[in-house]
Enzyme design. Structure first.
Site, PDB file in Angstrom:
ATOM      1  N   ASN A  11       0.985  -1.422   0.014  1.00 26.23           N
ATOM      2  CA  ASN A  11       0.077   0.003  -0.057  1.00 26.23           C
ATOM      3  C   ASN A  11       0.938   1.189   0.053  1.00 26.23           C
ATOM      4  OD1 ASN A  11      -2.592  -1.311   0.359  1.00 26.23           O
ATOM      5  ND2 ASN A  11      -2.217  -1.511   2.414  1.00 26.23           N
ATOM      6  N   GLY A  38       1.545  -1.344   3.810  1.00 23.98           N
ATOM      7  CA  GLY A  38       0.753  -2.861   3.359  1.00 23.98           C
ATOM      8  C   GLY A  38       1.482  -3.798   4.243  1.00 23.98           C
ATOM      9  N   LYS A  39       0.540  -4.542   4.934  1.00 21.02           N
ATOM     10  CA  LYS A  39       1.101  -5.735   5.722  1.00 21.02           C
ATOM     11  C   LYS A  39       2.090  -6.552   5.054  1.00 21.02           C
ATOM     12  CE  LYS A  39      -2.281  -5.942   9.134  1.00 21.02           C
ATOM     13  NZ  LYS A  39      -1.577  -5.337  10.310  1.00 21.02           N
ATOM     14  N   GLU A 137      -4.720  -9.402   3.910  1.00 26.11           N
ATOM     15  CA  GLU A 137      -4.950  -8.296   3.024  1.00 26.11           C
ATOM     16  C   GLU A 137      -4.993  -8.660   1.578  1.00 26.11           C
ATOM     17  OE1 GLU A 137      -3.655  -4.372   5.625  1.00 26.11           O
ATOM     18  OE2 GLU A 137      -2.305  -5.068   4.076  1.00 26.11           O
ATOM     19  N   THR A 227       0.317 -11.974  20.307  1.00 23.30           N
ATOM     20  CA  THR A 227       0.896 -10.751  20.533  1.00 23.30           C
ATOM     21  C   THR A 227       0.088  -9.800  21.377  1.00 23.30           C
ATOM     22  OG1 THR A 227       0.415  -9.962  18.431  1.00 23.30           O
ATOM     23  CG2 THR A 227       2.336 -11.061  18.245  1.00 23.30           C
ATOM     24  N   GLY A 232       3.963  -7.983  25.878  1.00 25.64           N
ATOM     25  CA  GLY A 232       4.676  -9.151  25.399  1.00 25.64           C
ATOM     26  C   GLY A 232       3.814 -10.095  24.519  1.00 25.64           C
ATOM     27  N   GLY A 266       3.226  -5.034  14.642  1.00 25.43           N
ATOM     28  CA  GLY A 266       2.833  -6.527  14.363  1.00 25.43           C
ATOM     29  C   GLY A 266       3.637  -7.185  13.126  1.00 25.43           C
ATOM     30  N   ASP A 267       3.566  -6.332  12.117  1.00 24.13           N
ATOM     31  CA  ASP A 267       4.411  -6.696  10.818  1.00 24.13           C
ATOM     32  C   ASP A 267       5.833  -6.855  11.040  1.00 24.13           C
ATOM     33  OD1 ASP A 267       1.799  -6.553   9.590  1.00 24.13           O
ATOM     34  OD2 ASP A 267       2.349  -4.493   9.102  1.00 24.13           O
ATOM     35  N   GLY A 304       6.328   5.818  10.939  1.00 27.39           N
ATOM     36  CA  GLY A 304       6.157   4.998   9.868  1.00 27.39           C
ATOM     37  C   GLY A 304       6.207   3.491   9.968  1.00 27.39           C
TER      38      GLY A 304
END
Length: 322
Positions: A11, A38-39, A137, A227, A232, A266-267, A304
């Site tokens: 993305n 984008g993931k 996605e 997660t 943690g 998370g990514d 970012g």
């Protein structure tokens, strides 16, 4: 150096920093910037910067967004395998508040066009894949094909079932060696596949044996990592597949960091986990999780998403034992 293949989304992110997240009817003043996200791309960038050879399989439009993707992949040494289509490259609108929390709206664009046939052809053309990593996605059939083919080729498969409102099929869950939901995604999966209703805010405070039991109902033979942000993460293995650990479940604490922006954290975790598993398969699983947790924490110290992913040199400088 291990090889990670990420199948997912790219993305162009449009980001506004605001004092507080927008409420209905509100007009806010903020600071604007744009960049890549984008993931799928975030996770590919994390895997590459965390030390793995990385291929990224996606769909792009014939527009400046696609040109940006190609330039950034080239600059970081990511092997880009893109299907070009007539839809515009995916976009995302992101609001980040003063505490680093975010709210995101995604326009799929070309990401919705990724087809199973292209995934099959592309993965079969890439030699030596150790880990296949996918998110939600992209179309469900393309994700399922990536996980199935990864299994067929002897790669470890990781499914990040994000975002939480995406539909996750039972076949996708069964094809994932490792499942990595956050609290919200975990609660959604439990409701959909187990029939257990739980408040996402309560997941982190559950008794560990209870949380492990819920993970086993969901993951069956998969390792499940829930997660939990600043709290943690929780790791749950199937009894016959401890992946080098000494216990079927454990809690891994988060590192203390100076959070600026949680977008992409998370990514960062998923990409770093994939890179560690691919590059150092001899380590016990909790060592991979510890590395990924530190990596994700460090990513939040910068604004970012994709371009905030740390390098191994930054990890070594920040965490002396990394």
């Amino acid at each position: 150096m291990g090889h990670v293949c990420v199948v997912g989304s790219f993305n162009v992110d449009h980001v506004w920093r605001v004092a507080s997240l927008p409420q209905p009817g509100a007009t806010l003043a903020g600071e604007y910037r744009s960049g890549a996200g984008g993931k799928g791309f975030n996770q590919a960038m994390a895997a590459r910067r965390a030390g793995a050879e990385t291929s990224f399989v996606c769909a792009l439009g014939g527009d400046p967004g696609a040109q940006l993707a190609r330039a950034l992949c080239s600059a970081d040494g990511i092997d880009l395998r893109d299907a070009e289509c007539t839809l515009p490259t995916g976009t995302a609108g992101i609001y980040v508040d003063a505490q680093g929390r975010n709210s995101i709206v995604v326009g799929a664009g070309a990401n919705a066009w990724l087809e199973p046939g292209f995934v099959t052809e592309t993965l079969n053309s890439i030699a030596g894949i150790d880990v296949v990593l996918a998110q939600l996605e992209s179309p469900a059939d393309a994700v399922e094909e990536a996980l199935w083919l990864g299994r067929q080729r002897g790669a470890l498969t990781i499914l990040n079932p994000a975002p939480a409102n995406a539909t996750v099929g039972g076949a996708q869950l069964e094809l994932a060696d490792i499942l990595t939901p956050n609290e919200t995604e975990f609660a959604a999966l439990l409701g959909r596949h187990v029939g257990e209703r739980i408040n996402p805010n309560d997941v982190g405070s559950l008794d560990q044996s209870r949380l492990h039991a819920l993970c086993r109902q969901l993951g069956h033979e998969s390792t499940v990592i829930v997660t939990l942000g600043a709290s943690g993460c929780f790791v749950s293995h199937a009894d016959k597949q401890l992946r080098g650990d000494t216990s079927a479940y454990c809690r891994v604490s988060a590192e203390a960091v100076r959070t600026v922006d949680t977008t992409g954290a998370g990514d960062a975790f998923n990409g770093a986990l994939a890179a560690s598993l691919a590059s150092q398969p001899q380590l016990p699983f909790n060592a991979h999780v510890r590395f990924a947790s530190r990596y994700a924490g460090l990513s939040t110290e910068h604004e970012g998403a994709a371009l905030a992913m740390p390098t191994l040199a930054e990890m070594a400088a920040r965490f002396k034992t990394a």
